[in-house]
Motif scaffolding. Structure first.
Motif, mmCIF file in Angstrom:
data_model
loop_
_atom_site.group_PDB
_atom_site.id
_atom_site.type_symbol
_atom_site.label_atom_id
_atom_site.label_comp_id
_atom_site.label_asym_id
_atom_site.label_seq_id
_atom_site.Cartn_x
_atom_site.Cartn_y
_atom_site.Cartn_z
ATOM 1 N N GLY A 1 6.435 0.969 -0.322
ATOM 2 C CA GLY A 1 5.607 1.022 0.878
ATOM 3 C C GLY A 1 5.438 -0.328 1.553
ATOM 4 N N GLY A 2 5.415 -1.387 0.757
ATOM 5 C CA GLY A 2 5.166 -2.722 1.284
ATOM 6 C C GLY A 2 6.322 -3.280 2.106
ATOM 7 N N LEU A 3 7.467 -2.597 2.098
ATOM 8 C CA LEU A 3 8.618 -3.118 2.841
ATOM 9 C C LEU A 3 8.905 -2.319 4.108
ATOM 10 N N ARG A 4 7.975 -1.427 4.482
ATOM 11 C CA ARG A 4 8.244 -0.533 5.601
ATOM 12 C C ARG A 4 8.002 -1.181 6.969
ATOM 13 N N TYR A 5 7.453 -2.379 7.002
ATOM 14 C CA TYR A 5 7.110 -3.023 8.270
ATOM 15 C C TYR A 5 8.349 -3.189 9.156
ATOM 16 N N HIS A 6 8.168 -2.952 10.460
ATOM 17 C CA HIS A 6 9.308 -2.917 11.377
ATOM 18 C C HIS A 6 9.873 -4.291 11.730
ATOM 19 N N ARG B 1 5.733 -5.855 19.619
ATOM 20 C CA ARG B 1 4.350 -5.743 19.153
ATOM 21 C C ARG B 1 4.280 -5.954 17.638
ATOM 22 N N MET B 2 3.240 -6.678 17.193
ATOM 23 C CA MET B 2 3.038 -6.881 15.759
ATOM 24 C C MET B 2 2.596 -5.594 15.096
ATOM 25 N N ASP B 3 1.755 -4.826 15.802
ATOM 26 C CA ASP B 3 1.285 -3.550 15.255
ATOM 27 C C ASP B 3 1.595 -2.432 16.249
ATOM 28 N N THR B 4 1.794 -1.254 15.728
ATOM 29 C CA THR B 4 2.158 -0.102 16.552
ATOM 30 C C THR B 4 1.184 0.095 17.700
ATOM 31 N N ALA B 5 -0.105 -0.049 17.405
ATOM 32 C CA ALA B 5 -1.121 0.238 18.413
ATOM 33 C C ALA B 5 -1.183 -0.837 19.496
ATOM 34 N N GLY C 1 11.811 -2.421 16.251
ATOM 35 C CA GLY C 1 11.004 -1.733 17.267
ATOM 36 C C GLY C 1 9.688 -1.292 16.664
ATOM 37 N N ALA C 2 8.578 -1.621 17.367
ATOM 38 C CA ALA C 2 7.255 -1.318 16.816
ATOM 39 C C ALA C 2 7.082 0.179 16.592
ATOM 40 N N ASP C 3 7.880 0.998 17.268
ATOM 41 C CA ASP C 3 7.739 2.442 17.113
ATOM 42 C C ASP C 3 8.686 3.015 16.064
ATOM 43 N N PHE C 4 9.470 2.117 15.449
ATOM 44 C CA PHE C 4 10.379 2.528 14.390
ATOM 45 C C PHE C 4 9.576 3.182 13.260
ATOM 46 N N VAL C 5 9.963 4.405 12.901
ATOM 47 C CA VAL C 5 9.275 5.058 11.791
ATOM 48 C C VAL C 5 10.230 5.148 10.605
ATOM 49 N N PRO C 6 10.023 4.277 9.628
ATOM 50 C CA PRO C 6 10.931 4.275 8.477
ATOM 51 C C PRO C 6 10.715 5.520 7.628
ATOM 52 N N LYS C 7 11.709 5.866 6.871
ATOM 53 C CA LYS C 7 11.550 6.937 5.892
ATOM 54 C C LYS C 7 10.392 6.563 4.980
ATOM 55 N N LYS C 8 9.787 7.560 4.391
ATOM 56 C CA LYS C 8 8.685 7.292 3.472
ATOM 57 C C LYS C 8 9.268 6.767 2.169
ATOM 58 N N ILE D 1 -3.032 3.501 13.325
ATOM 59 C CA ILE D 1 -4.391 4.026 13.524
ATOM 60 C C ILE D 1 -5.393 3.227 12.700
ATOM 61 N N ALA D 2 -5.020 2.920 11.476
ATOM 62 C CA ALA D 2 -5.936 2.185 10.597
ATOM 63 C C ALA D 2 -6.227 0.785 11.150
ATOM 64 N N ILE D 3 -5.210 0.137 11.721
ATOM 65 C CA ILE D 3 -5.422 -1.181 12.332
ATOM 66 C C ILE D 3 -6.381 -1.054 13.507
ATOM 67 N N SER D 4 -6.154 -0.041 14.313
ATOM 68 C CA SER D 4 -7.039 0.162 15.460
ATOM 69 C C SER D 4 -8.474 0.383 15.004
ATOM 70 N N GLU D 5 -8.635 1.181 13.978
ATOM 71 C CA GLU D 5 -9.990 1.428 13.483
ATOM 72 C C GLU D 5 -10.630 0.147 12.941
#
Lengths: 418, 418
Positions: free
Chosen positions: B328-333, B301-305, B317-324, B205-209
């Motif tokens: 944080g900087g290593l969560r990229y899919h 996709r590079m970004d989810t959006a 997978g761009a829709d992969f949702v890693p655990k929190k 969402i933040a990228i889209s914004e």
């Protein structure tokens, strides 16, 4: 952090200004007839620290082990020309920044902690103890102990312990045992808690606990500022600065630093002042704690509790309770005896700076140079900005000592809505 | 922070590995037929960044202005021998640490932010915009903009905005306008809030914004990782390391770094790998986000959006949702296409590290070397420790890139009671 090409900037000797002062230092005195606090120092401090406290030697060799640790914790710290700040201020001379915030613990405090912990370890002592208010000194002690292979215990003023959990975390990470003071670890702490279970603590109480703990366990107590030996260790700041300026082909005309007890200021300026360099030295204090400009030059207790001896210095009175200001490190009621003598003799010029000016200075410094400086160091930066604005057309070289970073003190910007 | 004697360590050219890869990079593709996200890049990115993204030039000259800012924000960063860590691990070879945490913003992110903001300003653009999750990239963008004399706007994932007030404060201090995303600043943000007023936000969402905001205001969008141009800018890390090793009379045998999108890892290792040096390169990822070891090498996709194009890379997978997770900087899919090619060809070896091992590594590093490293960098340190324990008798030179400090991420130690 060391790279091969900078290693030789770390000096081989510390400089002690005592023999070069314009008048002799008055000796410390006991502040009660019950027990001699001067004698007590024999059991509290590492022997070598005590010797350095009273020596008239101009130089003290830095042990190889301490130099090696200096290299590991980020010495030499950077000296850089702050061109963007110059441009922003329209100052026609040069501004240099010595940045002590680049050490591993984020301030100059580690310079003396490493030395004191080393001497304690050398005596066969396996643990050191100290107190801490805002947390900088405790952090330095914790890392210094670890790096010298010994344990550490820190009594942290309870209100800080609760308000600054990050500081407590870093100390623990370095391996220190950290107690909120008043604690149940010492008879004195227990007696305070008995009377007032919710006591928020004070630096005086924490010092009493730390020294009592040291005596009870036969370990050594580390001192964070004010004393001669501490300022001698801190001379590594000024000595490096001199070498770095020399490598740049530059000289210092104006030196600016902030004053809590006087250790970063003394460490930074004394190698210049004592060697008779013609420099203007400006000591920036908090408006709320104007010991140098409005204190009295007289014998006073070094600590509220009177555990340590009394010394002759500029003081607002050991019982002076400063407002809970944004720069915890500048709340000390007095200033190192040697610095007091230099102020009294007009060699160092004190200057008071208030909160609004400090916050503006921190913002300007962050936006021009990218560095978030500590609120304490913000006073030095504010004095620098004041100087440049008043002397725009001058072409002097100003060197300012930024004693620490402010990444763990960002709450001071709450008041301006940042 | 610069001192005269280290200034010439900052390279004059960045290195781009694309022409030296063992197989050509697959071109980016549009991920929908509605609008071309490749064409969109023309309006989003500074022109020069776009050119660098698709160039086959091996070297790109670093503009003087960027080199000057590099010097002001702490380049060259230190390379030091970690003797205490060697001793602690009983490793018989040498360990060197390149410490990107010594930059003004505390991580390597500033290396590319400065370049991108410079090119935007050069085009006459007066503002840049980006998104940020944990806050490192937003901080870098904020300072880079300020230092290039332009404004910045940062959309910060709302949950981070609330949990990391210090990060938001630093960005504001540097002069950025920071909005919690989803925000009311963009049509997309408003549409999200309409559906779910309490939406916690996401990087997508933040990228889209941020991109919508860029297009609407005719300003430029800055990219924090993954893209070729970004890795080229980050090559300053590896190029400096080479020069510093050379000055020490040393060579690198093993290189270790952590991988989020791949920019600190690529920047650090590519100058060695691309020039055909015989080095073992280990890419440390979070066990919870094992894109390199368990992802698929395919277009994604590079970004989810899906605002940015799709690229061929290892991806969960761009829709992969890693655990929190704690880092944080290593969560990229996914991982940068060039890095993916190197992993696929066995030139870079991926390795997964879990939380317990990372926390132990951070503690060991703090107690031996005094540095509180970022949780992300803790993965690299954990891989280093693993390597040394498995090869104690080896006498190789290992260089580890510690991409940032962890002073603002100390909460990760809550779980182990520190």
């Amino acid at each position: 952090m060391i790279t091969s090409q900078t290693q030789d900037i770390i000096p081989e000797k510390w400089y002690n200004i005592v023999p070069d002062l314009p008048e002799p230092l008055a000796p410390p005195i006991d502040n009660s007839s019950d027990r001699s606090s001067i004698e007590l120092l024999n059991s509290l401090l590492p022997r070598e620290v005590l010797r350095q406290e009273f020596t008239f030697n101009r130089y003290e060799r830095i042990p190889d082990e301490v130099r090696e640790i200096y290299a590991q914790i980020g010495r030499p710290t950077p000296l850089f020309r702050a061109r963007r700040l110059e441009d922003f201020l329209g100052y026609r001379g040069k501004i240099f920044v010595k940045f002590e915030g680049a050490t591993a613990t984020g301030s100059h405090k580690i310079n003396t902690a490493v030395a004191q912990a080393y001497y304690a370890g050398k005596e066969g002592i396996e643990e050191v103890v100290t107190e801490t208010g805002a947390g900088q000194w405790g952090t330095a002690t914790a890392l210094a102990a670890t790096m010298n292979g010994i344990r550490s215990t820190v009594f942290m003023v309870k209100v800080s312990y609760e308000q600054k959990p990050l500081r407590k975390k870093i100390m623990s990470l370095y391996g220190a045992r950290v107690y909120a003071s008043p604690s149940t670890e010492t008879p004195f702490g227990r007696s305070v808690l008995e009377k007032e279970p919710g006591h928020p603590g004070s630096l005086g109480i924490a010092i009493s606990e730390a020294t009592e703990y040291a005596l009870e366990h036969g370990i050594r107590y580390l001192v964070g500022s004010v004393m001669n030996a501490v300022l001698t260790h801190q001379s590594v700041i000024g000595l490096e600065t001199q070498k770095q300026l020399e490598l740049m082909g530059e000289e210092a005309n104006v030196l600016i630093g902030c004053v809590g007890g006087g250790s970063n200021f003394g460490g930074f300026t004394y190698p210049f002042i004592g060697q008779g360099k013609e420099v203007e030295a400006i000591a920036s204090t908090a408006e709320e704690v104007p010991k140098l400009s409005r204190g009295e030059f007289r014998y006073d207790r070094m600590d509220t509790a009177g555990v340590l001896p009394s010394v002759k210095m500029y003081s607002l009175g050991a019982d002076f309770v400063p407002k809970k200001i944004y720069a915890g490190g500048l709340r000390y009621h007095g200033a190192s005896p040697s610095l007091s003598v230099l102020v009294k003799n007009g060699i160092v010029r004190p200057e008071e700076v208030g909160e609004a000016e400090v916050i503006e200075a921190l913002q300007v410094f962050a936006r021009t140079q990218g560095i978030v400086a500590a609120p304490e160091s913000g006073h030095a930066i504010a004095s620098l900005i004041r100087y440049c604005r008043a002397h725009r057309e001058e072409r002097k070289n100003i060197v300012v000592n930024v004693s620490g970073h402010g990444l763990l003190d960002l709450s001071i910007f709450d008041r301006v809505g940042i």
